[in-house]
Scaffold this active site. Structure first.
Site, PDB file in Angstrom:
ATOM      1  CD  GLU A  26     -70.695  47.402  17.700  1.00  0.00           C
ATOM      2  OE1 GLU A  26     -69.858  48.311  17.826  1.00  0.00           O
ATOM      3  OE2 GLU A  26     -70.468  46.360  17.072  1.00  0.00           O
ATOM      4  CE  LYS A  87     -62.557  50.709  17.137  1.00  0.00           C
ATOM      5  NZ  LYS A  87     -61.785  50.124  16.021  1.00  0.00           N
ATOM      6  CB  VAL A 107     -67.788  44.105  20.440  1.00  0.00           C
ATOM      7  CG1 VAL A 107     -68.102  42.806  21.194  1.00  0.00           C
ATOM      8  CG2 VAL A 107     -68.511  44.126  19.091  1.00  0.00           C
ATOM      9  CG  ASP A 139     -54.409  45.251  15.718  1.00  0.00           C
ATOM     10  OD1 ASP A 139     -55.188  45.213  16.687  1.00  0.00           O
ATOM     11  OD2 ASP A 139     -54.610  45.947  14.709  1.00  0.00           O
ATOM     12  CB  SER A 141     -60.354  43.110  18.816  1.00  0.00           C
ATOM     13  OG  SER A 141     -61.403  43.857  19.389  1.00  0.00           O
ATOM     14  CB  ALA A 142     -59.939  45.440  23.859  1.00  0.00           C
ATOM     15  CG  ASP A 143     -64.339  43.526  20.295  1.00  0.00           C
ATOM     16  OD1 ASP A 143     -64.299  44.584  20.959  1.00  0.00           O
ATOM     17  OD2 ASP A 143     -64.770  43.464  19.122  1.00  0.00           O
ATOM     18  CE  LYS A 160     -65.000  43.414  12.688  1.00  0.00           C
ATOM     19  NZ  LYS A 160     -64.720  44.571  13.460  1.00  0.00           N
TER      20      LYS A 160
HETATM   21  N1  PSU Z   1     -68.239  44.742  13.291  1.00  0.00           N
HETATM   22  C1  PSU Z   1     -68.792  45.450  12.284  1.00  0.00           C
HETATM   23  N2  PSU Z   1     -68.542  46.771  12.213  1.00  0.00           N
HETATM   24  C2  PSU Z   1     -67.792  47.388  13.165  1.00  0.00           C
HETATM   25  C3  PSU Z   1     -67.243  46.641  14.234  1.00  0.00           C
HETATM   26  C4  PSU Z   1     -67.490  45.316  14.253  1.00  0.00           C
HETATM   27  O1  PSU Z   1     -69.499  44.920  11.453  1.00  0.00           O
HETATM   28  O2  PSU Z   1     -67.624  48.601  13.081  1.00  0.00           O
HETATM   29  C5  PSU Z   1     -66.523  47.327  15.340  1.00  0.00           C
HETATM   30  C6  PSU Z   1     -67.019  46.748  16.673  1.00  0.00           C
HETATM   31  O3  PSU Z   1     -67.388  47.816  17.499  1.00  0.00           O
HETATM   32  C7  PSU Z   1     -65.820  46.031  17.222  1.00  0.00           C
HETATM   33  C8  PSU Z   1     -64.716  46.889  16.694  1.00  0.00           C
HETATM   34  O4  PSU Z   1     -65.825  45.948  18.619  1.00  0.00           O
HETATM   35  O5  PSU Z   1     -65.131  47.136  15.343  1.00  0.00           O
HETATM   36  C9  PSU Z   1     -63.390  46.199  16.770  1.00  0.00           C
HETATM   37  O6  PSU Z   1     -62.396  47.149  16.607  1.00  0.00           O
HETATM   38  P1  PSU Z   1     -60.889  46.769  16.942  1.00  0.00           P
HETATM   39  O7  PSU Z   1     -60.538  45.751  15.895  1.00  0.00           O
HETATM   40  O8  PSU Z   1     -60.125  48.065  16.783  1.00  0.00           O
HETATM   41  O9  PSU Z   1     -60.894  46.239  18.323  1.00  0.00           O
HETATM   42 MN    MN Z   2     -56.730  46.674  17.209  1.00  0.00          MN
END
Ligand code: PSU
Ligand code: MN
Length: 310
Positions: A26, A87, A107, A139, A141-143, A160
């Site tokens: 990614e 992003k 992701v 909140d 993640s869409a992951d 994380k």
């Molecule tokens: N893990 C990391 N660093 C990052 C991310 C994940 O170590 O920058 C990124 C990935 O691209 C993941 C995104 O898909 O953060 C998730 O963001 P959000 O929580 O806004 O969905």
């Molecule tokens: Mn989010």
């Protein structure tokens, strides 16, 4: 069908055509997850780790509206250094393309595009998941929901530790996404070796992951993702006391500064990198390189299995 560009005659196109191992990577970690100027160097090292283990890296991102599978070095440099790189989650891909934007894929977006391109293995650092306070903020993640419908194996060090890890594991169960511990029955916590939760399944080798992938296809139940959770060795993790302090501080700043939405994850990661004076960065880099290596070995095992059973 996602439209994307794979450089004709390039190594990714050739490997996909010949059934040789390819690992998707990614670009959000490069543009938004790692601080400059280290991010470009690390992005190249990740690709190198994939190559060293015998697979072809395909870093995915958007350059001037073109969705690229296998960024070349100039494109990678642009996404690592240009201002205003968006992003991009799955929902952003089409509008970013139509408006000619530069963008880094999360992701979720990377998984969707990689699977559409025929890539079965993807390496990242940590997945997105359910945020703390999600009961109020919603909140998540869409992951997670993307992995529920995207056939790809994602190698990561868990989610994380800034997230609600227990809630994330519950959502993954609901969404039908299998989680395999790599040589562990404990779910890793990204910066930390152990996030404090048991896993039902553990695998011991890349070949075993390839067996799982093959069994899914054989059963005809393989429309979703598979998570391979690869923890850092305990002596390489971030000092847990430093981690907990930094996280408490970061969450407080988040509330004070009113940060919400897709800015939350980059904000907290940047806070870690600054507050630990680079210690979390070093750990983050080790996580990604180890995951790139394991993903490549899984891709090699999967390609070998396909070649011998075809
Ligand atoms: N893990 C990391 N660093 C990052 C991310 C994940 O170590 O920058 C990124 C990935 O691209 C993941 C995104 O898909 O953060 C998730 O963001 P959000 O929580 O806004 O969905
Ligand atoms: Mn989010």
């Amino acid at each position: 069908m996602t439209r994307f560009h794979i450089r004709p005659g390039g190594e990714v196109a050739a490997a996909l055509r010949d059934g040789r191992p390819v690992v998707a990577l990614e670009s959000t970690i490069v543009s938004h997850g790692l601080p400059r100027p280290d991010n470009l160097r690390v992005a190249r090292e990740i690709e190198q780790a994939v190559r060293a283990a015998g697979a072809v890296p395909a870093t995915i991102g958007m350059v001037a509206g073109e969705l690229v599978v296998g960024l070349d070095d100039a494109q990678l440099t642009r996404l690592a250094t240009a201002d205003g790189v968006a992003k991009l989650s799955v929902r952003d891909l089409a509008v970013a393309a139509a408006t000619g934007a530069d963008g880094a894929t999360t992701v979720a977006a990377t998984s969707a595009v990689a699977a559409a391109a025929g890539i079965g293995v993807f390496a990242t650092g940590g997945l997105g998941g359910v945020h703390r306070e999600a009961a109020q903020t919603f909140d998540e993640s869409a992951d997670l929901v993307t992995l529920a419908r995207t056939p790809i194996a994602v190698v990561c060090a868990g989610v994380k530790s800034i997230l609600d890890v227990g809630a994330t594991l519950e959502r993954l169960e609901t969404l039908g996404v299998a989680v395999l511990g790599y040589r562990t029955r404990r779910f890793p916590g990204f910066y930390l070796t152990d996030a404090g939760f048991d896993l039902d399944w553990s695998v011991d080798s890349p070949e075993q992951v390839a067996d799982v992938l093959a069994a899914r296809v054989q059963q005809g139940v393989h429309h979703g993702g598979l998570i391979v959770a690869n923890p850092l060795p305990a002596d390489e993790q971030l000092d847990p006391a430093l981690h907990d302090r930094t996280l408490t501080e970061g969450l407080a700043r988040l509330g004070r500064d009113g940060v919400t939405g897709k800015a939350v994850t980059p904000f907290l990661l940047a806070h870690f990198h600054a507050a630990t004076e680079g210690a979390s960065l070093a750990v983050n880099v080790r996580i990604i390189l180890r995951n790139a290596d394991l993903a490549a070995r899984i891709a090699v095992a999967a390609a070998r299995r396909t070649a011998t059973t075809a």
